[in-house]
Write a protein that holds these residues in place. Structure first.
Motif, PDB file in Angstrom:
ATOM      1  N   THR A   1       0.830  -1.211   0.000  1.00 18.24           N
ATOM      2  CA  THR A   1       0.000   0.000   0.000  1.00 18.24           C
ATOM      3  C   THR A   1       0.858   1.253   0.000  1.00 18.24           C
ATOM      4  O   THR A   1       0.483   2.279  -0.574  1.00 18.24           O
ATOM      5  N   ARG A   2       1.993   1.209   0.681  1.00 18.58           N
ATOM      6  CA  ARG A   2       2.925   2.336   0.709  1.00 18.58           C
ATOM      7  C   ARG A   2       4.337   1.793   0.525  1.00 18.58           C
ATOM      8  O   ARG A   2       4.661   0.707   0.999  1.00 18.58           O
ATOM      9  N   VAL A   3       5.136   2.561  -0.165  1.00 18.14           N
ATOM     10  CA  VAL A   3       6.526   2.160  -0.381  1.00 18.14           C
ATOM     11  C   VAL A   3       7.398   3.038   0.494  1.00 18.14           C
ATOM     12  O   VAL A   3       7.171   4.257   0.603  1.00 18.14           O
ATOM     13  N   PRO A   4       8.421   2.504   1.155  1.00 18.68           N
ATOM     14  CA  PRO A   4       9.167   3.278   2.161  1.00 18.68           C
ATOM     15  C   PRO A   4       9.952   4.445   1.578  1.00 18.68           C
ATOM     16  O   PRO A   4      10.099   5.469   2.229  1.00 18.68           O
ATOM     17  N   TRP A   5      10.492   4.287   0.355  1.00 15.53           N
ATOM     18  CA  TRP A   5      11.292   5.399  -0.177  1.00 15.53           C
ATOM     19  C   TRP A   5      10.431   6.614  -0.507  1.00 15.53           C
ATOM     20  O   TRP A   5      10.867   7.726  -0.349  1.00 15.53           O
ATOM     21  N   TRP A   6       9.186   6.353  -0.905  1.00 13.62           N
ATOM     22  CA  TRP A   6       8.298   7.487  -1.170  1.00 13.62           C
ATOM     23  C   TRP A   6       7.869   8.151   0.135  1.00 13.62           C
ATOM     24  O   TRP A   6       7.781   9.393   0.210  1.00 13.62           O
ATOM     25  N   GLU A   7       7.623   7.344   1.156  1.00 13.12           N
ATOM     26  CA  GLU A   7       7.266   7.912   2.453  1.00 13.12           C
ATOM     27  C   GLU A   7       8.425   8.724   3.020  1.00 13.12           C
ATOM     28  O   GLU A   7       8.229   9.787   3.617  1.00 13.12           O
ATOM     29  N   GLU A   8       9.638   8.218   2.837  1.00  9.95           N
ATOM     30  CA  GLU A   8      10.800   8.959   3.320  1.00  9.95           C
ATOM     31  C   GLU A   8      10.950  10.273   2.562  1.00  9.95           C
ATOM     32  O   GLU A   8      11.271  11.314   3.151  1.00  9.95           O
ATOM     33  N   LEU A   9      10.719  10.244   1.255  1.00 12.07           N
ATOM     34  CA  LEU A   9      10.815  11.476   0.469  1.00 12.07           C
ATOM     35  C   LEU A   9       9.775  12.480   0.924  1.00 12.07           C
ATOM     36  O   LEU A   9      10.069  13.683   1.064  1.00 12.07           O
ATOM     37  N   LYS A  10       8.557  12.039   1.195  1.00 17.74           N
ATOM     38  CA  LYS A  10       7.523  12.954   1.664  1.00 17.74           C
ATOM     39  C   LYS A  10       7.893  13.553   3.011  1.00 17.74           C
ATOM     40  O   LYS A  10       7.703  14.755   3.238  1.00 17.74           O
ATOM     41  N   ARG A  11       8.418  12.743   3.922  1.00 24.86           N
ATOM     42  CA  ARG A  11       8.777  13.252   5.237  1.00 24.86           C
ATOM     43  C   ARG A  11       9.901  14.272   5.137  1.00 24.86           C
ATOM     44  O   ARG A  11       9.901  15.290   5.835  1.00 24.86           O
ATOM     45  N   CYS A  12      10.870  14.023   4.254  1.00 25.01           N
ATOM     46  CA  CYS A  12      11.966  14.987   4.088  1.00 25.01           C
ATOM     47  C   CYS A  12      11.466  16.298   3.514  1.00 25.01           C
ATOM     48  O   CYS A  12      11.891  17.386   3.923  1.00 25.01           O
ATOM     49  N   VAL A  13      10.561  16.217   2.553  1.00 25.74           N
ATOM     50  CA  VAL A  13      10.043  17.442   1.933  1.00 25.74           C
ATOM     51  C   VAL A  13       9.134  18.185   2.895  1.00 25.74           C
ATOM     52  O   VAL A  13       9.202  19.417   3.035  1.00 25.74           O
ATOM     53  N   GLU A  14       8.254  17.454   3.614  1.00 26.33           N
ATOM     54  CA  GLU A  14       7.331  18.095   4.533  1.00 26.33           C
ATOM     55  C   GLU A  14       8.044  18.634   5.768  1.00 26.33           C
ATOM     56  O   GLU A  14       7.536  19.537   6.435  1.00 26.33           O
ATOM     57  N   GLY A  15       9.208  18.112   6.089  1.00 25.40           N
ATOM     58  CA  GLY A  15       9.921  18.569   7.274  1.00 25.40           C
ATOM     59  C   GLY A  15      10.718  19.843   7.072  1.00 25.40           C
ATOM     60  O   GLY A  15      11.331  20.345   8.022  1.00 25.40           O
ATOM     61  N   ASP A  16      10.728  20.387   5.874  1.00 24.86           N
ATOM     62  CA  ASP A  16      11.472  21.624   5.601  1.00 24.86           C
ATOM     63  C   ASP A  16      10.630  22.817   6.038  1.00 24.86           C
ATOM     64  O   ASP A  16       9.541  23.045   5.496  1.00 24.86           O
TER      65      ASP A  16
END
Length: 1325
Positions: free
Chosen positions: A114-129
């Motif tokens: 349902t979710r792939v970890p690299w995409w979740e990590e990319l979202k967290r990095c972008v949203e954390g800025d």
């Protein structure tokens, strides 16, 4: 309830903590205050209000907390440099974690995650800025919390210091933010609770009501850790080596043993902190934001209501100054809020010219508060003005076809059209793409209307050339969405593009994962349901029917290299072999790039296989690698024996065998042939192994040989097979080249052999074996075989090796290709040897065409006499020559081991002939079947002369015709005309009017004029004509052709021009030249003139010589090259003919027609009748020819007009019928105008002449032309009526009837003219 927005669109709160508070938190094993508050976001069940005071419930309201000092430090860094660091930092985080992620994904065993970890990590990095940007204000602080603790000696002074501290943010950061004061009162503080309350009251009086006293226990030692949501990662500050901003404290304070994010706070402190967070949001931040929205909206509406033209008119009429900047919002108490919040401290920094536009800030606040109606209107206005907003509208609007247009506009406005975008623009595109994926419902994002996966590709498309991991992850997530939608081809393409980017970044685990995903998708292509009859008709197997996917090589090549570099060498070898197999289905390419690609695949395979072979113990025994493609073409491979000569067209050999069969039937013996293609003991035979290189690169095969077994042995051992097989060390085959490699075999005893396989070493490395079996034919005998494709057993090459018996070997003494001129006569020597064990008693030679003869050894010597005329008796048949019996003298048999030479004569006639095909038939006894031996001598025939010949009625009384012959040398050699003779059944040439023998240089023209008269002693002409009429009558009436031969005929051979060499046409060789040349010309003419008459019946219908034919035989020589030959010039028919087939054609036309049900049959009959009507045997013409003769005259016109005598000679050119004529002079009708200015002559005296002429008789009429003045006169103005008479026998006598009538008039362009000059004559007395 509005849809949830990405957390990056939530209000940004900055916290400035005093040093004592930071020490207090560190002593309590707690992180910074911003991280503590972030653990309580988002807050549930929050309500906001719109500008129309409508309530907007929020299921969750997110806040973002940051340390002010870190934000200030990040803003001091260059924005482009920080964007570069941001992209690199994301790539390093992905690289460090991707190996574990790939392992976790592999454990799912093919399940769709349902979710792939690299995409979740990319979202967290972008949203954390949280660092503010110049292009948008989402990260600009909405509020700044000034926090102190009561542990300090003077808390009020600490608060004053924080309020007095300058906010070191750039001028482009929006200055409209809320200032909030927070006092943290720990339980063990030096101040009591009453003192802390007094301090709080003092702060409220001095700095406003936006203040809060947070009482915490903070026990020591700290309590057990409590799990809290994991904080989003943030880019470390420039110059630090940490991977996360929260590393200022020890890892044990944040993470437990299991890696879960925790806080060391007791339950009371957690409740107090949560209470503060909610009160700060609900009682301070939201009312302040709502007030800002109300004030800014009034300015926005007023500016939209009145146009700028009206504002300018007002200033001009009333003198008002230029409009002042919009005032910052005041903070009067709201009607629905307590009056205690009526005065809020705000930023004291003046508004800068670089501050972002107020409308954007309005749109962002309205979006965060859920006032989407206002937000959409403001965002649309900004979008129209080119100030942004298109990137936010897809998050607020309902799904519609207009949303992709907003996305396209947002990305287009970001990127420069030509240059590579800088890193900050790339980062903006990445942020926008992540927000779209988070903020839009997944079902809407992936539907056919929005196709959100394309948005991710567009965002990544801005920096395809810049190999950045975020772009690859955008493509990979777009591929994941497409695969869920079953858009497999598109998903494979995007997975491949993502892998290419990651490979260049050095992220191998994720690269291999994406390549495998693309490979699996391309392998599992959707089935195409076709009728089973389609595969039957195409001759293909439905399982192997899919064409090669052009994407597979692009996927497999980097995948194979990664496998090799990561230690999976055997998998890499199999992958490289698969790449080579894929290139075999492509056509031969002329593109150098394609050839270089194949060379790269081949070199990679060579390196990987060599590595595998060297590093694998017992590799030769464990090797199970097989080539996925083949080189041998079993269907084109064949056996070749020593008595074979397979050159030339197979149809040529079939013609010769058919000629022998006809000859044998005429002799009364059946045409029996012995079994061919037998090998003999201790004699070499060959397998012509057809090899085709399926690759687009040169290939070397080493140790190429065959596997042979005995046919009669059930389980033979290859080592015991009595045959010696050649092993070819190296064979190089070019790209897409097909070659035939002969491999010799020699058996040591009589045996039956089966050739099963071919073996070789591919690239001198990989041993391979290929079957030489050919699939059997398709069976249709039973219903089951017709419904299900069934084939007979495979066919293998088999050879029976026998003892040597009756064997003949033939070879030309000179095997080089013959370069001949047309008509050249060349002597050939054929060497025959009996290499068998038995003698040969009978031998025949079948030459096929009519231009090769076997020289007779007992031919009589030619006479030295040179007669002017010779007579040759001809069979007059176009039947080809019969086979020649080869004499076996001096004995009656050709003994074993004996050899002899046979002399042949070849006459090169056909320019299209490419070879001399000889079929030798021999046998050991009269009862044995004939054995065949084929021999080919290559030749090439080139033209020597361009020939033109025509005949005209002669003006000379001694000759009936003048024959004009022109020979132009079109070769590069100097040719010499040595002799010219004519051959005809009814004509003879008595003299040469013009021309003589001599040399003809290149491009030079030699002309000859010969006089032609009837032959006095013709024989066989009438019988030949009657034979043709009879046979053609049967043809046009639909009867079967009788197998009759034409009657023989005598030929008159006239030697017109004789050189020093003697050429007697009665000599057998020259007679053969005449007949072969004539047969060649007549057979070609008959094939083109009578296409509806079967060619095999032509010898029984048409003779070789037409009685009216006149052929010229020209002998030539090239002394410098020792060449000589002769050319027979055919096609001239002299004399007048009177349509002898007219009655036959009319009888067919007038007969009762039997119609056929087939239109084609009726049309063929009509065309056949038309061919007979237009044939040379049915020519019809006026037999009388008129020639006018006179001489130029001189006359004294003083004495009167001149009387000029004009002779009209009329000759009958018919050989069978007489004609009568009436010649009329002074005929006023002229057939055509003349371009000559001469005057027509006027005749006087007798103007009408009548006469009757017998066949070939002539008559002369003398008339007088009346010339009344000097000048040039045309002797025309006459006409002649002719009646051709034929005698019809009756019971009493013969009755003459008129067969044809003609009217002849002179052509003024061809009429003779006469010059009459005036000469004055004086009488001498």
């Amino acid at each position: 309830m509005p849809p949830p927005l990405p957390s990056s669109l939530s209000p940004h709160i900055c916290i400035s903590s005093s040093p004592d508070l930071q020490d207090l938190l560190a002593a309590s094993s707690l992180p910074q205050l911003s991280e503590i508050f972030q653990s309580f976001s988002p807050l549930p069940q929050v309500t906001t209000r719109t500008t129309s005071l409508a309530s907007v419930p929020h299921k969750a309201f997110a806040l973002r907390f940051s340390d002010l000092s870190e934000i200030e430090a990040s803003c001091r860094e260059d924005e482009e440099e920080r964007a570069v660091r941001m992209l690199d930092w994301i790539g390093s985080r992905i690289n460090s974690r991707c190996a574990q992620w790939v392992d976790d994904m592999d454990k799912l065993s093919g399940k769709q995650p349902t979710r792939v970890p690299w995409w979740e990590e990319l979202k967290r990095c972008v949203e954390g800025d949280h660092v503010p940007s110049k292009t948008e204000t989402w990260n600009h602080p909405a509020a700044i919390i000034l926090a102190v603790s009561t542990n300090t000696s003077n808390p009020l002074q600490a608060i004053s210091n924080l309020h007095a501290r300058a906010i070191e943010l750039p001028s482009w950061v929006d200055t409209a933010y809320l200032r909030y004061t927070l006092i943290v009162h720990p339980k063990d503080s030096t101040l009591s609770d009453e003192e802390a309350g007094a301090l709080f009251n003092a702060v409220k009086k001095q700095y406003g009501l936006h203040s809060y006293l947070l009482s915490l226990d903070m026990p020591n030692p700290p309590p057990a850790p409590v799990p809290v949501p994991t904080a989003k990662p943030r880019l470390p500050l420039a110059g630090t080596d940490t991977s996360d901003i929260s590393t200022k404290i020890s890892g044990s304070s944040r993470h437990g043993v299991s890696g879960v994010n925790t806080l060391r706070m007791n339950e009371k402190d957690i409740q107090q902190t949560a209470k503060f967070t909610r009160e700060f949001l609900v009682m301070s931040l939201i009312p302040w934001m709502e007030k800002c929205v109300m004030d800014w909206n009034e300015n926005f509406v007023s500016n939209r209501r009145l146009p700028s033209r009206l504002f300018s008119s007002t200033r001009r009429l009333f003198g008002s100054p230029s409009p002042s900047p919009s005032p910052l919002p005041t903070h009067r108490s709201s009607p629905s809020r307590a009056s205690t919040y009526s005065s809020a401290p705000i930023s004291t920094q003046p508004a800068s010219a670089e501050s972002p536009p107020q409308q954007r800030r309005l749109a962002e606040f309205a979006t965060a508060l859920g006032d989407f109606k206002l937000a959409v209107s403001v965002w649309e206005t900004l979008s129209k003005e080119g100030k942004g907003g298109s990137d936010i509208l897809p998050l607020l609007l309902s799904p519609s076809p207009a949303i992709p247009l907003h996305v396209n506009n947002a990305l287009t406005s970001m990127f420069p059209p030509s240059t590579e975008p800088p890193a900050k623009i790339q980062l903006r595109a990445l942020i926008s793409a992540v927000r779209w994926e988070i903020g839009i419902d997944p079902s809407d994002f992936a539907n056919e209307m929005l196709e959100g996966e394309r948005w991710l590709v567009w965002a990544a498309g801005s920096y395809f050339k810049a190999e950045e991991p975020p772009a690859a992850l955008l493509l990979a997530h777009a591929a994941l969405i497409s695969s869920r939608k079953q858009a497999l081809r598109r998903a494979a393409l995007w997975y491949l593009m993502a892998a290419n980017k990651l490979e260049k970044c050095g992220i191998k685990p994720l690269t291999m994962y994406f390549l495998r995903k693309a490979h699996d998708i391309c392998k599992n292509r959707p089935k195409k349901e076709l009728s089973p009859s389609f595969w039957d008709a195409e001759g293909q197997d439905s399982a192997d029917s899919r064409d090669s996917d052009v994407m597979m090589p692009v996927i497999e090549h980097p995948l194979g290299r990664l496998m090799y570099s990561t230690g999976h060498v055997q998998d890499a070898v199999q992958t490289f072999l698969g790449l080579l197999k894929g290139s075999t289905s492509l056509p031969a390419s002329t593109n150098d790039a394609d050839s270089e690609t194949a060379e790269v695949y081949l070199e990679d395979f060579r390196i990987a296989f060599e590595h595998l072979r060297v590093n694998t113990p017992n590799f030769e025994h464990q090797n199970n690698i097989q080539l996925p493609f083949s080189f041998c073409i079993a269907s084109q491979s064949s056996l070749v024996f020593s008595n074979d000569n397979n050159g030339g067209d197979p149809s040529e050999w079939q013609k010769r065998e058919e000629a022998w069969s006809r000859f044998s039937k005429n002799r009364g013996t059946p045409p029996r042939f012995a079994i061919d293609h037998k090998a003999y003991v201790n004699e070499l035979f060959w397998v012509d192994l057809a090899l085709k290189n399926p690759l687009d690169v040169d290939i070397t095969l080493a140790n190429l040989t065959l596997i042979v077994k005995e046919s009669d042995v059930v389980d033979p051992s290859p080592s015991r097979v009595p045959v010696v097989i050649e092993v070819i060390e190296n064979v190089t085959i070019g790209a897409k080249e097909t070659r035939t490699i002969p491999i010799s075999l020699k058996a040591t005893r009589p045996v039956s052999l089966t050739i099963t396989h071919a073996t070789y070493n591919f690239l001198s490395l990989l041993p391979s074996t290929e079957s030489l079996a050919v699939r059997g034919k398709r069976l249709y005998d039973t219903l089951a075989q017709r419904q299900t494709p069934t084939y007979s057993p495979d066919v293998l090459m088999q050879v029976n090796v026998a003892e040597a018996g009756c064997r003949l070997l033939a070879s030309f003494v000179d095997d080089d290709e013959l370069n001949l001129h047309q008509g050249e006569i060349r002597s050939l020597k054929l060497w025959l040897s009996n290499i068998g064990a038995e003698p040969i008693e009978e031998m025949w030679l079948v030459a096929g065409p009519n231009n090769l003869w076997l020289n007779e050894e007992n031919e009589e010597a030619t006479s030295h006499a040179r007669p002017t005329v010779e007579v040759i008796h001809s069979s007059n048949s176009i039947e080809s020559y019969k086979p020649f019996s080869v004499p076996l003298r001096p004995s009656s048999a050709f003994a074993s081991g004996e050899s002899r030479e046979v002399s042949l004569t070849f006459h090169a006639l056909d320019l299209e002939q490419k070879g001399i095909f000889l079929l030798l038939l021999y046998r050991e006894t009269p009862d044995a079947p004939f054995k065949r031996l084929r021999k080919v001598q290559k030749c090439r025939v080139q033209p020597l002369f361009r020939i033109n010949s025509f005949a005209t009625p002669s003006t000379n009384l001694e000759e009936m015709y003048s024959l004009n012959l022109e020979l132009q040398n079109i070769s590069n050699s100097i040719a010499r005309i040595t002799h010219i003779s004519t051959v005809s059944p009814s004509w003879t040439c008595d003299s040469s009017v013009f021309g003589k023998s001599g040399s003809v240089f290149p491009l030079q023209l030699s002309r000859f004029i010969l006089g032609v008269n009837p032959w006095d002693d013709p024989s066989g002409c009438e019988a030949t004509l009657e034979f043709v009429m009879k046979q053609l009558s049967g043809i046009v009436h639909g009867k079967t052709v009788d197998s009759l031969d034409p009657p023989s005929i005598n030929l008159c051979c006239s030697h017109v021009i004789q050189g020093p060499d003697k050429h007697l046409l009665s000599h057998s060789a020259i007679s053969n030249f005449i007949h072969s040349g004539k047969r060649h010309a007549v057979m070609e003419s008959n094939l083109s003139s009578y296409p509806h008459i079967p060619p095999h019946t032509h010898p029984h219908i048409f003779p070789l010589f037409n009685p009216a034919a006149l052929d010229v035989l020209a002998f030539w020589a090239i002394p410098a090259e020792n060449r000589s030959g002769s050319i027979l010039i055919s096609g001239l028919n002299l004399g007048a003919s009177h349509s002898p087939l007219r009655e036959i054609v009319e009888s067919v036309e007038n007969a009762k027609i039997t119609r056929s049900m087939y239109a084609e049959t009726q049309r063929e009959r009509e065309e056949l009748l038309q061919d007979v009507r237009n044939s040379d045997w049915n020519m019809e013409m006026n037999p009388l020819h008129v020639s006018v003769h006179t001489n130029n005259a001189e006359h004294d016109f003083v004495k009167g007009p001149c009387r000029l005598r004009v002779r009209f000679m009329i000759r009958n050119y018919s050989a069978t019928l007489k004609s009568r004529f009436i010649l009329k002079l002074n005929d006023a009708t002229e057939s055509e105008s003349s371009s000559f200015d001469g005057q027509p002559a006027i005749y006087s005296g007798r103007l009408t002449f009548r006469a009757c002429l017998e066949p070939r008789q002539h008559s002369t009429c003398v008339a007088t032309a009346w010339i009344h003045r000097p000048g040039t006169y045309v002797l025309g103005a006459w006409s002649m009526d002719t009646e051709v008479l034929e005698s019809i026998p009756t019971t009493s006598n013969n009755v003459e009837t008129v067969r044809f009538r003609y009217t002849q008039k002179p052509l003024l362009t061809d009429s003779p003219f006469v010059n009459v000059r005036h000469v004055r004559r004086t009488l001498i007395q």
